[in-house]
Design a protein around this motif. Structure first.
Motif, mmCIF file in Angstrom:
data_model
loop_
_atom_site.group_PDB
_atom_site.id
_atom_site.type_symbol
_atom_site.label_atom_id
_atom_site.label_comp_id
_atom_site.label_asym_id
_atom_site.label_seq_id
_atom_site.Cartn_x
_atom_site.Cartn_y
_atom_site.Cartn_z
ATOM 1 N N GLU A 26 45.643 35.987 44.332
ATOM 2 C CA GLU A 26 44.406 34.685 44.005
ATOM 3 C C GLU A 26 43.110 36.103 44.657
ATOM 4 N N PRO A 27 42.241 35.791 43.256
ATOM 5 C CA PRO A 27 40.972 36.098 43.882
ATOM 6 C C PRO A 27 40.663 36.714 45.447
ATOM 7 N N GLY A 28 40.381 37.259 46.338
ATOM 8 C CA GLY A 28 39.996 37.402 48.147
ATOM 9 C C GLY A 28 41.480 37.840 48.427
ATOM 10 N N SER A 29 42.451 37.634 48.189
ATOM 11 C CA SER A 29 43.579 37.943 48.435
ATOM 12 C C SER A 29 44.096 39.228 48.819
ATOM 13 N N VAL A 30 44.304 40.406 47.586
ATOM 14 C CA VAL A 30 44.890 41.361 47.708
ATOM 15 C C VAL A 30 43.856 42.396 48.421
ATOM 16 N N TRP A 31 44.779 43.119 49.536
ATOM 17 C CA TRP A 31 43.828 43.846 50.533
ATOM 18 C C TRP A 31 43.242 44.772 49.634
ATOM 19 N N PRO A 32 41.794 44.740 49.769
ATOM 20 C CA PRO A 32 40.940 45.346 49.293
ATOM 21 C C PRO A 32 41.695 47.427 49.462
ATOM 22 N N GLU A 33 41.956 47.805 50.384
ATOM 23 C CA GLU A 33 42.314 49.008 49.500
ATOM 24 C C GLU A 33 43.764 49.035 48.303
ATOM 25 N N VAL A 34 44.102 48.074 48.352
ATOM 26 C CA VAL A 34 44.840 48.320 47.391
ATOM 27 C C VAL A 34 44.464 48.093 46.211
ATOM 28 N N LEU A 35 42.815 47.385 45.798
ATOM 29 C CA LEU A 35 42.617 46.912 44.212
ATOM 30 C C LEU A 35 41.568 48.402 44.449
ATOM 31 N N SER A 36 41.389 48.693 45.498
ATOM 32 C CA SER A 36 40.484 50.530 45.025
ATOM 33 C C SER A 36 41.407 51.194 44.737
ATOM 34 N N HIS A 37 42.852 51.492 45.124
ATOM 35 C CA HIS A 37 43.683 52.149 44.920
ATOM 36 C C HIS A 37 43.952 52.221 43.134
ATOM 37 N N ILE A 38 44.445 50.459 42.684
ATOM 38 C CA ILE A 38 44.217 50.158 41.848
ATOM 39 C C ILE A 38 43.588 50.745 40.700
ATOM 40 N N ARG A 39 42.093 51.032 41.407
ATOM 41 C CA ARG A 39 40.790 51.975 40.524
ATOM 42 C C ARG A 39 40.555 52.550 40.418
ATOM 43 N N ALA A 40 41.209 53.567 41.309
ATOM 44 C CA ALA A 40 41.184 54.559 41.725
ATOM 45 C C ALA A 40 42.560 55.367 40.416
ATOM 46 N N THR A 41 43.134 54.877 40.768
ATOM 47 C CA THR A 41 44.387 55.445 39.288
ATOM 48 C C THR A 41 44.205 55.922 37.821
ATOM 49 N N GLY A 42 42.910 54.600 38.006
ATOM 50 C CA GLY A 42 43.018 54.684 36.461
ATOM 51 C C GLY A 42 42.859 53.657 35.497
ATOM 52 N N PHE A 43 43.545 52.782 36.393
ATOM 53 C CA PHE A 43 42.997 51.462 35.594
ATOM 54 C C PHE A 43 41.878 50.096 35.383
ATOM 55 N N GLU A 44 41.574 50.483 33.583
ATOM 56 C CA GLU A 44 40.058 49.812 34.198
ATOM 57 C C GLU A 44 40.311 48.211 33.759
ATOM 58 N N GLU A 45 41.474 48.099 33.647
ATOM 59 C CA GLU A 45 41.496 46.521 33.622
ATOM 60 C C GLU A 45 43.450 46.290 33.836
ATOM 61 N N MET A 46 43.464 45.171 34.447
ATOM 62 C CA MET A 46 44.661 44.499 34.801
ATOM 63 C C MET A 46 45.068 42.791 34.776
ATOM 64 N N GLN A 47 46.087 42.573 34.100
ATOM 65 C CA GLN A 47 46.342 41.031 34.341
ATOM 66 C C GLN A 47 47.737 40.721 34.513
ATOM 67 N N ILE A 48 48.459 39.773 35.467
ATOM 68 C CA ILE A 48 49.868 39.824 35.265
ATOM 69 C C ILE A 48 49.984 38.810 35.404
ATOM 70 N N TRP A 49 51.107 37.863 33.953
ATOM 71 C CA TRP A 49 51.072 37.199 33.962
ATOM 72 C C TRP A 49 52.679 36.512 33.922
ATOM 73 N N ARG A 50 52.714 35.206 34.178
ATOM 74 C CA ARG A 50 54.748 34.908 34.843
ATOM 75 C C ARG A 50 55.250 33.449 33.986
#
Length: 119
Positions: A26-50
């Motif tokens: 949920e928003p605010g629950s993913v660790w900030p360093e994980v979000l930074s890593h995702i963006r730093a590797t080149g992800f511009e958009e991401m969604q996960i569906w279940r």
């Protein structure tokens, strides 16, 4: 320019674990360093569906994905991924250690002409 990635992964079929997994994303629950890593590797958009215990990730990534990242970001992402294994399980036929498996497109509406007026 971006390109689209679509990947699949299964969750452990346990309602309590799935609920916790969703809460951790949920928003605010993913660790900030994980979000930074995702963006730093080149992800511009991401969604996960279940649906049930199957997940699909749809992502738009930069042409130079995956980019190298600073060790500090790598460490945080590695800790997160290790934690996520509690909830996740490989898809059938996955290679050892493989998590998200890439999917390949088999249909694209934009590649089919509109012939609605034809009989």
């Amino acid at each position: 320019m971006t390109r689209r990635l679509v990947l699949a992964l299964d969750l452990v079929a346990d309602a309590a674990l799935i609920a916790e997994y969703e809460r951790m994303h949920e928003p605010g629950s993913v660790w900030p360093e994980v979000l930074s890593h995702i963006r730093a590797t080149g992800f511009e958009e991401m969604q996960i569906w279940r649906v049930d215990d199957r997940m699909v990730m749809v992502a738009e990534v930069a042409d130079d994905y995956p980019r190298p990242t600073p060790p500090a970001l790598d460490e945080g992402a590695a800790r997160w991924e290790a934690l996520m294994w509690r909830f996740q399980k490989p898809l059938p036929q996955a290679r050892a250690g493989e998590k998200w498996r890439p999917m390949r497109p088999i249909f694209d509406l934009s590649q089919h002409p509109d012939r609605a007026g034809e009989v």
